[in-house]
Design a protein around this motif. Sequence first.
Motif, PDB file in Angstrom:
ATOM      1  N   VAL A  89     -19.109   8.067 -16.338  1.00  0.00           N
ATOM      2  CA  VAL A  89     -18.314   7.265 -17.280  1.00  0.00           C
ATOM      3  C   VAL A  89     -16.840   7.288 -16.890  1.00  0.00           C
ATOM      4  CG1 VAL A  89     -17.573   7.088 -19.680  1.00  0.00           C
ATOM      5  CG2 VAL A  89     -19.973   7.551 -19.144  1.00  0.00           C
ATOM      6  N   SER A  90     -16.346   8.436 -16.472  1.00  0.00           N
ATOM      7  CA  SER A  90     -14.930   8.529 -16.071  1.00  0.00           C
ATOM      8  C   SER A  90     -14.647   7.625 -14.881  1.00  0.00           C
ATOM      9  CB  SER A  90     -14.582   9.980 -15.731  1.00  0.00           C
ATOM     10  OG  SER A  90     -14.793  10.825 -16.846  1.00  0.00           O
ATOM     11  N   ILE A  91     -15.574   7.607 -13.922  1.00  0.00           N
ATOM     12  CA  ILE A  91     -15.381   6.727 -12.765  1.00  0.00           C
ATOM     13  C   ILE A  91     -15.387   5.271 -13.204  1.00  0.00           C
ATOM     14  CG2 ILE A  91     -16.429   5.952 -10.609  1.00  0.00           C
ATOM     15  CD1 ILE A  91     -17.443   8.785 -10.177  1.00  0.00           C
ATOM     16  N   GLY A  96     -12.332   0.344 -14.347  1.00  0.00           N
ATOM     17  CA  GLY A  96     -11.942  -0.700 -15.293  1.00  0.00           C
ATOM     18  C   GLY A  96     -10.445  -0.769 -15.489  1.00  0.00           C
ATOM     19  N   LEU A  97      -9.775   0.386 -15.619  1.00  0.00           N
ATOM     20  CA  LEU A  97      -8.319   0.391 -15.800  1.00  0.00           C
ATOM     21  C   LEU A  97      -7.617  -0.191 -14.581  1.00  0.00           C
ATOM     22  CD1 LEU A  97      -7.803   3.892 -17.477  1.00  0.00           C
ATOM     23  CD2 LEU A  97      -7.731   1.642 -18.579  1.00  0.00           C
ATOM     24  N   GLN A  98      -8.108   0.141 -13.411  1.00  0.00           N
ATOM     25  CA  GLN A  98      -7.496  -0.401 -12.201  1.00  0.00           C
ATOM     26  C   GLN A  98      -7.683  -1.916 -12.117  1.00  0.00           C
ATOM     27  OE1 GLN A  98      -5.885   1.305  -9.219  1.00  0.00           O
ATOM     28  NE2 GLN A  98      -5.391   2.446 -11.077  1.00  0.00           N
ATOM     29  N   VAL A  99      -8.864  -2.388 -12.493  1.00  0.00           N
ATOM     30  CA  VAL A  99      -9.102  -3.832 -12.473  1.00  0.00           C
ATOM     31  C   VAL A  99      -8.201  -4.542 -13.472  1.00  0.00           C
ATOM     32  CG1 VAL A  99     -10.823  -5.615 -12.960  1.00  0.00           C
ATOM     33  CG2 VAL A  99     -11.451  -3.610 -11.607  1.00  0.00           C
ATOM     34  N   VAL A 100      -8.045  -3.976 -14.665  1.00  0.00           N
ATOM     35  CA  VAL A 100      -7.155  -4.581 -15.679  1.00  0.00           C
ATOM     36  C   VAL A 100      -5.718  -4.616 -15.179  1.00  0.00           C
ATOM     37  CG1 VAL A 100      -6.196  -4.262 -17.982  1.00  0.00           C
ATOM     38  CG2 VAL A 100      -8.648  -3.995 -17.604  1.00  0.00           C
ATOM     39  N   GLN A 101      -5.286  -3.538 -14.543  1.00  0.00           N
ATOM     40  CA  GLN A 101      -3.918  -3.508 -14.025  1.00  0.00           C
ATOM     41  C   GLN A 101      -3.707  -4.556 -12.949  1.00  0.00           C
ATOM     42  OE1 GLN A 101      -2.768   0.284 -12.453  1.00  0.00           O
ATOM     43  NE2 GLN A 101      -0.742  -0.404 -11.796  1.00  0.00           N
ATOM     44  N   ILE A 262       1.320   3.713   1.736  1.00  0.00           N
ATOM     45  CA  ILE A 262       1.555   2.405   2.364  1.00  0.00           C
ATOM     46  C   ILE A 262       2.141   1.417   1.368  1.00  0.00           C
ATOM     47  CG2 ILE A 262       0.385   0.456   3.485  1.00  0.00           C
ATOM     48  CD1 ILE A 262      -1.598   2.460   4.645  1.00  0.00           C
ATOM     49  N   GLY A 263       1.766   1.553   0.081  1.00  0.00           N
ATOM     50  CA  GLY A 263       2.279   0.658  -0.946  1.00  0.00           C
ATOM     51  C   GLY A 263       1.300  -0.412  -1.381  1.00  0.00           C
ATOM     52  N   VAL A 264       0.018  -0.213  -1.110  1.00  0.00           N
ATOM     53  CA  VAL A 264      -0.993  -1.196  -1.522  1.00  0.00           C
ATOM     54  C   VAL A 264      -1.291  -1.009  -3.001  1.00  0.00           C
ATOM     55  CG1 VAL A 264      -3.339  -2.026  -1.150  1.00  0.00           C
ATOM     56  CG2 VAL A 264      -1.983  -1.220   0.789  1.00  0.00           C
ATOM     57  N   PRO A 265      -1.204  -2.032  -3.817  1.00  0.00           N
ATOM     58  CA  PRO A 265      -1.554  -1.894  -5.241  1.00  0.00           C
ATOM     59  C   PRO A 265      -3.037  -1.593  -5.420  1.00  0.00           C
ATOM     60  CG  PRO A 265      -0.266  -3.893  -4.836  1.00  0.00           C
ATOM     61  CD  PRO A 265      -0.671  -3.371  -3.509  1.00  0.00           C
ATOM     62  N   GLY A 266      -3.362  -0.866  -6.498  1.00  0.00           N
ATOM     63  CA  GLY A 266      -4.758  -0.516  -6.760  1.00  0.00           C
ATOM     64  C   GLY A 266      -5.312   0.480  -5.779  1.00  0.00           C
ATOM     65  N   ALA A 267      -4.492   1.432  -5.338  1.00  0.00           N
ATOM     66  CA  ALA A 267      -4.942   2.399  -4.342  1.00  0.00           C
ATOM     67  C   ALA A 267      -6.088   3.245  -4.866  1.00  0.00           C
ATOM     68  CB  ALA A 267      -3.775   3.289  -3.913  1.00  0.00           C
ATOM     69  N   ILE A 268      -6.017   3.637  -6.153  1.00  0.00           N
ATOM     70  CA  ILE A 268      -7.098   4.455  -6.724  1.00  0.00           C
ATOM     71  C   ILE A 268      -8.408   3.674  -6.745  1.00  0.00           C
ATOM     72  CG2 ILE A 268      -7.843   5.689  -8.786  1.00  0.00           C
ATOM     73  CD1 ILE A 268      -4.959   6.266  -9.419  1.00  0.00           C
ATOM     74  N   LEU A 269      -8.354   2.396  -7.072  1.00  0.00           N
ATOM     75  CA  LEU A 269      -9.549   1.571  -7.099  1.00  0.00           C
ATOM     76  C   LEU A 269     -10.210   1.517  -5.725  1.00  0.00           C
ATOM     77  CD1 LEU A 269     -11.485  -0.454  -8.434  1.00  0.00           C
ATOM     78  CD2 LEU A 269      -9.817  -2.250  -7.878  1.00  0.00           C
ATOM     79  N   PHE A 270      -9.417   1.312  -4.686  1.00  0.00           N
ATOM     80  CA  PHE A 270      -9.990   1.231  -3.342  1.00  0.00           C
ATOM     81  C   PHE A 270     -10.504   2.588  -2.871  1.00  0.00           C
ATOM     82  CE2 PHE A 270      -7.003  -2.455  -3.211  1.00  0.00           C
ATOM     83  CZ  PHE A 270      -7.967  -3.429  -3.075  1.00  0.00           C
ATOM     84  N   GLY A 271      -9.860   3.677  -3.303  1.00  0.00           N
ATOM     85  CA  GLY A 271     -10.375   5.003  -2.952  1.00  0.00           C
ATOM     86  C   GLY A 271     -11.726   5.272  -3.588  1.00  0.00           C
ATOM     87  N   VAL A 272     -11.861   4.939  -4.891  1.00  0.00           N
ATOM     88  CA  VAL A 272     -13.141   5.115  -5.564  1.00  0.00           C
ATOM     89  C   VAL A 272     -14.200   4.195  -4.948  1.00  0.00           C
ATOM     90  CG1 VAL A 272     -14.345   4.875  -7.762  1.00  0.00           C
ATOM     91  CG2 VAL A 272     -12.054   5.857  -7.701  1.00  0.00           C
ATOM     92  N   LEU A 273     -13.813   2.964  -4.635  1.00  0.00           N
ATOM     93  CA  LEU A 273     -14.756   2.032  -4.022  1.00  0.00           C
ATOM     94  C   LEU A 273     -15.225   2.534  -2.667  1.00  0.00           C
ATOM     95  CD1 LEU A 273     -16.059  -0.782  -4.369  1.00  0.00           C
ATOM     96  CD2 LEU A 273     -14.108  -1.743  -3.149  1.00  0.00           C
ATOM     97  N   THR A 274     -14.328   3.131  -1.891  1.00  0.00           N
ATOM     98  CA  THR A 274     -14.714   3.682  -0.584  1.00  0.00           C
ATOM     99  C   THR A 274     -15.666   4.852  -0.744  1.00  0.00           C
ATOM    100  OG1 THR A 274     -12.568   3.017   0.335  1.00  0.00           O
ATOM    101  CG2 THR A 274     -13.836   4.660   1.558  1.00  0.00           C
TER     102      THR A 274
END
Length: 672
Positions: A89-91, A96-101, A262-274
């Motif tokens: 659920v936390s993931i 979801g928060l990253q997508v909203v942002q 690097i400055g890419v927005p949504g870094a946490i989202l891409f880390g979780v996706l990876t």
Amino acid sequence: MSSSPPPRARAAAKVLPADAPTTRGLTSVITGVVIVCALYFGRDVLIPIILAVLLSFLVAPFVGLLRRLHFGQVPSVIVAVFATLGVIVSIGVLIGLQVVQLSGDLPHYQRAVERKIQNLERHTVGRANAILNKASNDLKRISPAPTHDADGRSRLASSGDGRVQVEVHEPPPSPIGLAQQLLSLVIGPVETTGIVLVVAIFILLQREDLRDRLIRLLGSRDLHRTTTAMDEAARRLSRYFLAQLSINIGVGLVISIGLMVIGVPGAILFGVLTALLRFVPYIGTWIAALVAVVFAAAVGPSWSMLIWTMVLFGATDLIAGQIVEPLAYGRSTGLSPFAVIVAAIFWSWIWGPIGLVLSTPLTLCLVILGRHVERLEFLDVLFGDRPALTPAENFYQRLLVNDPDELLAQAESLLKARSLSTYYDEVALAGLRLAYNDLLRGVVTAEQIRRITESAHDIVEGLEETADLLKRPTKNETPPASTGLSEEDEDVRHSPPPNHFDAKQEGHTTAVLCIAGRGELDALAGMIAVQLLRKHGLIADLAPYARFSRTNFTDIDLDGVPIICIVSFDATESPSYLRNLQRRLRLRAPQAEQIVGITDPQNLLDPDGFLRETTSATSFKQVVDLCVAAARRQTGDSVAWEGLTNGREAAPALAPALTAPGPVIGGNLQNA
């Protein structure tokens, strides 16, 4: 010396006919088709159960830890499952928060994307349009003017056909309709998650009972094999999941931190996706990388963000795949790379994306099952990472195709962890026994015998400079090639080499006369024995059986030869020609100690077949040990037999061999 007798006539090769098709093979094919159909049409029921089983393997170590902390069985299972649910659920909330942002900043990213698209169009499509327009204008200048009809209008002009365009607009959805659409998207995953958690709880609560029932169902007649298979499957799956989960979390953290720098927005989202996509073999990381690279190219003010993102994903995947994963998985996961690819294709076809994620653990279970069930052994052969052929079988196969280069490479790899004599016994001798059995069956042609002989000569000659020492691999060396032995038999490769005879320390020299039998492979075994004897301080030479035949025996003087070693693959059967040879040697050289090899360990030498004073050996190591022991029982220097025609006239020629042993193939063998 009389000429050698002509070779014996060989019967034509006779290959046994293939087994006729039986109902067992047809039944196996039908069973396989039924299983595949059941997996495909029953995926809605099987997928939640399989996910629950795999989740139980992942949570089982945590449950065991809680029980060691004196939690009860039920509280341990409930806490572990709900902790896992909390992580899931936390993931989901984090994603979801990253997508909203990101959706809030979408207009800004949209303008950046439009500017880059315009720049790309201006430098690519714009230039192409300009070139095409110029070409079109040039064609118009040289083309004739269009003709006109009576009304003065161009024939190319077309009048309207009077059709009216109609557009259909659906009414905007009502709030109830939006709610239904949203629930239809959410209720499926929530329902599957609930089923998985409930089934996983019951599996963890009744783990021992389910294990006993599976043993009863699958193999109650062989408890050892069934228990071993289940324990190995549980151990490998738990290790695989824990190692993979740990590596994926680490890679996700590195990607998130790197994208933040690097400055890419949504870094946490891409880390979780990876981290999640890395469960998909081979392509999962690069799917996440493609999304991140496209996003970095769209939102970055320049192309530097895209380049650094590609470097980050490439370096991280290289380190994780080539350094971290081999250390975490140990020797291997149990699957070959070919198996991983085929399994991914098959399970994704059967179960879709979920099958792609589950392909590796499911195939690993099948491979473990194939190692312990005889009818399913083909699964281990096709998809397992263990060599399909043992080193001895590979040795024989390479001899048949006359490929000594690969055999020398195999020998160099195996010699990193074993002595030369151990290699000769485990690989060369075992491979030559396979060839000898085929010779007895009459399936080896004369051309194949020639190839075997040529390749074996090259192998022995290539190992001439190799010392018979036990070398253990260091930490920086690559591991040796697999021996094809079981884990409990791996210590055989560390057996010590034979004893060494030191002429200076013993105070005398000793010579060994090796006599090869008249079989096609006996000379090869004799060459190996002579090479090992010379490496261990003895003067050794090889003579063919023809030199000691009944007609030539009267011309040979064996006075002073202390040790005679008869090397033949026929020794176990003790044929008449070997018994007669031994009697002639005993009459001519009664002082010499006789050693007979190479006998079969499964069929020891018949005590009535040879003289009772004969000592038999089942391996090259035993041959060397027996010869060294016999040499130490001598009291004075002995006379070498190489090159003798009458008495001892050629003995001085062998003096240099005390310090620098000559080639394995002596003059007598060449004359043969």
